[in-house]
Design a protein around this motif. Structure first.
Motif, PDB file in Angstrom:
ATOM      1  N   LYS A  26       0.822  -1.204   0.000  1.00 34.03           N
ATOM      2  CA  LYS A  26       0.000   0.000   0.000  1.00 34.03           C
ATOM      3  C   LYS A  26       0.861   1.261   0.000  1.00 34.03           C
ATOM      4  CE  LYS A  26      -4.135  -1.622   2.478  1.00 34.03           C
ATOM      5  NZ  LYS A  26      -4.967  -1.376   3.681  1.00 34.03           N
ATOM      6  N   MET A  27       1.837   1.288   0.897  1.00 31.29           N
ATOM      7  CA  MET A  27       2.646   2.482   1.056  1.00 31.29           C
ATOM      8  C   MET A  27       3.418   2.798  -0.220  1.00 31.29           C
ATOM      9  SD  MET A  27       1.810   3.526   3.985  1.00 31.29           S
ATOM     10  CE  MET A  27       3.021   4.844   4.101  1.00 31.29           C
ATOM     11  N   TYR A  28       3.942   1.758  -0.882  1.00 34.36           N
ATOM     12  CA  TYR A  28       4.710   2.005  -2.096  1.00 34.36           C
ATOM     13  C   TYR A  28       3.824   2.575  -3.201  1.00 34.36           C
ATOM     14  CZ  TYR A  28       7.931   1.447  -5.954  1.00 34.36           C
ATOM     15  OH  TYR A  28       8.736   1.692  -7.039  1.00 34.36           O
ATOM     16  N   LEU A  29       2.645   1.952  -3.405  1.00 31.11           N
ATOM     17  CA  LEU A  29       1.748   2.444  -4.451  1.00 31.11           C
ATOM     18  C   LEU A  29       1.243   3.847  -4.122  1.00 31.11           C
ATOM     19  CD1 LEU A  29      -0.380  -0.732  -5.295  1.00 31.11           C
ATOM     20  CD2 LEU A  29       1.610   0.164  -6.490  1.00 31.11           C
ATOM     21  N   ALA A  30       0.949   4.092  -2.850  1.00 35.45           N
ATOM     22  CA  ALA A  30       0.478   5.417  -2.457  1.00 35.45           C
ATOM     23  C   ALA A  30       1.555   6.473  -2.671  1.00 35.45           C
ATOM     24  CB  ALA A  30       0.036   5.399  -0.999  1.00 35.45           C
ATOM     25  N   ALA A  31       2.815   6.079  -2.476  1.00 37.67           N
ATOM     26  CA  ALA A  31       3.904   7.029  -2.686  1.00 37.67           C
ATOM     27  C   ALA A  31       4.097   7.349  -4.155  1.00 37.67           C
ATOM     28  CB  ALA A  31       5.201   6.466  -2.090  1.00 37.67           C
ATOM     29  N   GLN A  32       3.705   6.455  -5.049  1.00 35.89           N
ATOM     30  CA  GLN A  32       3.873   6.666  -6.475  1.00 35.89           C
ATOM     31  C   GLN A  32       2.805   7.580  -7.067  1.00 35.89           C
ATOM     32  OE1 GLN A  32       6.618   5.487  -8.201  1.00 35.89           O
ATOM     33  NE2 GLN A  32       7.186   5.036  -6.090  1.00 35.89           N
ATOM     34  N   SER A  33       1.590   7.571  -6.477  1.00 39.62           N
ATOM     35  CA  SER A  33       0.517   8.361  -7.068  1.00 39.62           C
ATOM     36  C   SER A  33      -0.539   8.680  -6.022  1.00 39.62           C
ATOM     37  CB  SER A  33      -0.122   7.605  -8.226  1.00 39.62           C
ATOM     38  OG  SER A  33      -1.280   8.281  -8.673  1.00 39.62           O
ATOM     39  N   PRO A  34      -1.095   9.887  -6.054  1.00 42.93           N
ATOM     40  CA  PRO A  34      -2.201  10.223  -5.146  1.00 42.93           C
ATOM     41  C   PRO A  34      -3.468   9.429  -5.436  1.00 42.93           C
ATOM     42  CG  PRO A  34      -1.844  11.984  -6.738  1.00 42.93           C
ATOM     43  CD  PRO A  34      -0.688  11.038  -6.880  1.00 42.93           C
ATOM     44  N   ILE A  35      -3.579   8.857  -6.617  1.00 42.27           N
ATOM     45  CA  ILE A  35      -4.749   8.023  -6.925  1.00 42.27           C
ATOM     46  C   ILE A  35      -4.759   6.795  -6.029  1.00 42.27           C
ATOM     47  CG2 ILE A  35      -5.982   6.760  -8.714  1.00 42.27           C
ATOM     48  CD1 ILE A  35      -5.858   9.750  -9.159  1.00 42.27           C
ATOM     49  N   PHE A  36      -3.644   6.074  -5.983  1.00 42.26           N
ATOM     50  CA  PHE A  36      -3.549   4.918  -5.100  1.00 42.26           C
ATOM     51  C   PHE A  36      -3.578   5.343  -3.633  1.00 42.26           C
ATOM     52  CE2 PHE A  36      -1.804   1.953  -8.451  1.00 42.26           C
ATOM     53  CZ  PHE A  36      -2.836   1.052  -8.319  1.00 42.26           C
ATOM     54  N   GLU A  40       9.608   2.746 -12.315  1.00 40.17           N
ATOM     55  CA  GLU A  40       9.814   4.172 -12.492  1.00 40.17           C
ATOM     56  C   GLU A  40       9.774   4.866 -11.139  1.00 40.17           C
ATOM     57  OE1 GLU A  40      10.320   3.904 -16.583  1.00 40.17           O
ATOM     58  OE2 GLU A  40      10.592   5.617 -15.231  1.00 40.17           O
ATOM     59  N   SER A  41      10.409   6.040 -11.041  1.00 39.03           N
ATOM     60  CA  SER A  41      10.456   6.761  -9.769  1.00 39.03           C
ATOM     61  C   SER A  41       9.104   7.352  -9.409  1.00 39.03           C
ATOM     62  CB  SER A  41      11.506   7.879  -9.826  1.00 39.03           C
ATOM     63  OG  SER A  41      11.192   8.781 -10.890  1.00 39.03           O
ATOM     64  N   ALA A  42       8.310   7.726 -10.416  1.00 34.43           N
ATOM     65  CA  ALA A  42       6.992   8.308 -10.148  1.00 34.43           C
ATOM     66  C   ALA A  42       6.129   8.174 -11.378  1.00 34.43           C
ATOM     67  CB  ALA A  42       7.109   9.782  -9.760  1.00 34.43           C
ATOM     68  N   VAL A  43       4.830   8.203 -11.194  1.00 36.93           N
ATOM     69  CA  VAL A  43       3.867   8.138 -12.288  1.00 36.93           C
ATOM     70  C   VAL A  43       2.915   9.310 -12.146  1.00 36.93           C
ATOM     71  CG1 VAL A  43       1.996   6.817 -13.319  1.00 36.93           C
ATOM     72  CG2 VAL A  43       4.021   5.642 -12.490  1.00 36.93           C
ATOM     73  N   ASP A  44       2.705  10.022 -13.209  1.00 41.32           N
ATOM     74  CA  ASP A  44       1.827  11.185 -13.185  1.00 41.32           C
ATOM     75  C   ASP A  44       0.391  10.756 -12.916  1.00 41.32           C
ATOM     76  OD1 ASP A  44       1.430  14.130 -13.872  1.00 41.32           O
ATOM     77  OD2 ASP A  44       0.021  13.122 -15.226  1.00 41.32           O
ATOM     78  N   GLY A  45      -0.345  11.591 -12.189  1.00 39.33           N
ATOM     79  CA  GLY A  45      -1.725  11.267 -11.861  1.00 39.33           C
ATOM     80  C   GLY A  45      -2.600  11.114 -13.078  1.00 39.33           C
ATOM     81  N   ASN A  46      -2.312  11.833 -14.139  1.00 32.11           N
ATOM     82  CA  ASN A  46      -3.120  11.718 -15.362  1.00 32.11           C
ATOM     83  C   ASN A  46      -3.019  10.331 -15.968  1.00 32.11           C
ATOM     84  OD1 ASN A  46      -4.023  14.374 -15.239  1.00 32.11           O
ATOM     85  ND2 ASN A  46      -2.193  15.146 -16.283  1.00 32.11           N
ATOM     86  N   VAL A  47      -1.831   9.721 -15.880  1.00 30.18           N
ATOM     87  CA  VAL A  47      -1.656   8.361 -16.400  1.00 30.18           C
ATOM     88  C   VAL A  47      -2.507   7.388 -15.609  1.00 30.18           C
ATOM     89  CG1 VAL A  47       0.005   6.528 -16.819  1.00 30.18           C
ATOM     90  CG2 VAL A  47       0.660   8.905 -17.195  1.00 30.18           C
ATOM     91  N   MET A  48      -2.479   7.519 -14.277  1.00 32.38           N
ATOM     92  CA  MET A  48      -3.294   6.654 -13.432  1.00 32.38           C
ATOM     93  C   MET A  48      -4.771   6.826 -13.727  1.00 32.38           C
ATOM     94  SD  MET A  48      -1.529   4.819 -11.291  1.00 32.38           S
ATOM     95  CE  MET A  48      -2.700   4.588  -9.987  1.00 32.38           C
ATOM     96  N   ARG A  49      -5.207   8.079 -13.858  1.00 32.21           N
ATOM     97  CA  ARG A  49      -6.614   8.337 -14.088  1.00 32.21           C
ATOM     98  C   ARG A  49      -7.061   7.774 -15.429  1.00 32.21           C
ATOM     99  NH1 ARG A  49      -6.278  12.928 -12.465  1.00 32.21           N
ATOM    100  NH2 ARG A  49      -5.967  14.099 -14.384  1.00 32.21           N
ATOM    101  N   ALA A  50      -6.219   7.893 -16.439  1.00 27.07           N
ATOM    102  CA  ALA A  50      -6.547   7.346 -17.757  1.00 27.07           C
ATOM    103  C   ALA A  50      -6.656   5.834 -17.703  1.00 27.07           C
ATOM    104  CB  ALA A  50      -5.491   7.757 -18.775  1.00 27.07           C
TER     105      ALA A  50
END
Length: 337
Positions: A265-275, A311-321
């Protein structure tokens, strides 16, 4: 025909009246009165007996009818109970540890179109191919052939880079030859591709009928609508594992169809505010050990997780799409960033 003889002597009507009090006939002899009374009593007794017999028959018929009604009610009740039991078995079970976020299953569908030149000059048993079209890393094409005075119509495919040596694509394909006056010819069949050979109809249309009704200046327009039902062995090779081997380093399980992904959970949450919103926010998912995601392809989700972990980070737009691109998505509302 019997004729009743007229009596020798008659009694005037006024001398043959029935009294109101006794019911006896006045003006007649005692013998006549007694006989008439006996006849009346006899008729009365027969009438009473007949009435009682009819009443008994009515009671018996009523009892039989009520008995049948009870049996019918019992049968209807049993059928309703069985229907309710079947209905309850079909309903998804609710669980405190699993939430059904979406229920729609993605269907991949596309259409191939091509116009063949000089179709009336096709040689016997010689393939005529359309240009390849790339759909989900698979090249698709149409193949027409003249065979035994018929038009052969086939659709073939070849994966660009299959993950396994053994692959398969199960489809439902609608084949169509477009007529000049909207008199199209269509056929449908289910195919399972395991090689790059085409599937279709060797006698799709009579050759003379094709020339007469479908050709326009030697050009033949054809279409094929392909619906992919299931695929195996396609896509790129999986680099990272998210199976039970990662259970000791995970704290939540994401379930996609029948595939479970053990993640942090913590790792995914750190990558994107969506998670972060989904797994750590004020939603029921944040308290569940399993979160079910329907409407997403397991292979697509696996590669998506590899992207997150690589990847170090994923943009929120990618997650939302990724999530909103699936029809029927429910669950917590995805915020806009």
């Amino acid at each position: 025909m019997r004729i009743r003889p007229e009596p020798e002597s008659t009694i005037p009507l006024e001398n043959n009246q029935v009294t109101e009090e006794t019911g006896e006939i006045a003006g007649a002899g005692d013998t006549s009165n007694a006989a008439l009374l006996v006849e009346i009593k006899k008729l009365r007794s027969e009438l009473i007996a007949t009435t009682e017999e009819n009443r008994k028959k009515q009671d018996e018929m009523l009892q039989k009818f009520e008995s049948k009604m009870e049996d019918m009610k019992k049968g209807v009740s049993e059928k309703l109970q069985s229907i309710e039991a079947l209905t309850s078995n079909d309903k998804p079970e609710k669980s405190d540890s699993t939430r059904n976020v979406a229920s729609s299953k993605p269907v991949k569908q596309f259409k191939l179109k091509h116009v063949f030149e000089d179709s009336n000059k096709f040689q016997e048993n010689v393939s005529n191919f359309s240009l390849d079209e790339d759909h989900d890393k698979v090249n698709w094409y149409i193949n027409l052939m003249r065979r035994n005075n018929h038009l052969g119509f086939y659709v073939g495919c070849e994966p660009i880079a299959p993950a396994d040596d053994k692959w398969s694509i199960r489809t439902i394909t609608e084949y169509k030859v477009v007529g000049r006056k909207k008199n199209d010819v269509m056929r449908t069949c289910e195919n399972c591709y395991q090689t790059d050979e085409g599937w279709g109809f060797s006698k799709f249309l009579d050759w003379e009928e094709m020339n007469k009704y479908c050709l326009a200046d030697g050009k033949l327009q054809v279409e094929a609508k392909v619906t992919i039902i299931e695929t195996t062995g396609l896509g790129k090779r999986k680099i990272r594992k998210f199976d039970e081997s990662q259970e000791d380093v995970s704290d939540v399980i994401l379930v996609v169809r029948d595939t479970k992904f053990y993640v942090s959970k913590m790792y995914l949450a750190a990558q994107s505010p969506i998670f972060k919103t989904l797994l750590l926010g004020n939603f029921s998912e944040s308290k569940q050990s399993e979160v079910k995601l329907n409407g997403i392809d397991p292979d697509d989700f696996h590669y998506f997780l590899e992207l997150l972990y690589g990847e170090s980070a994923v943009d929120g737009n990618v997650m939302r799409a990724f999530f909103q691109g699936r029809s029927g998505t429910t669950g917590p509302k995805v915020p806009t960033f």
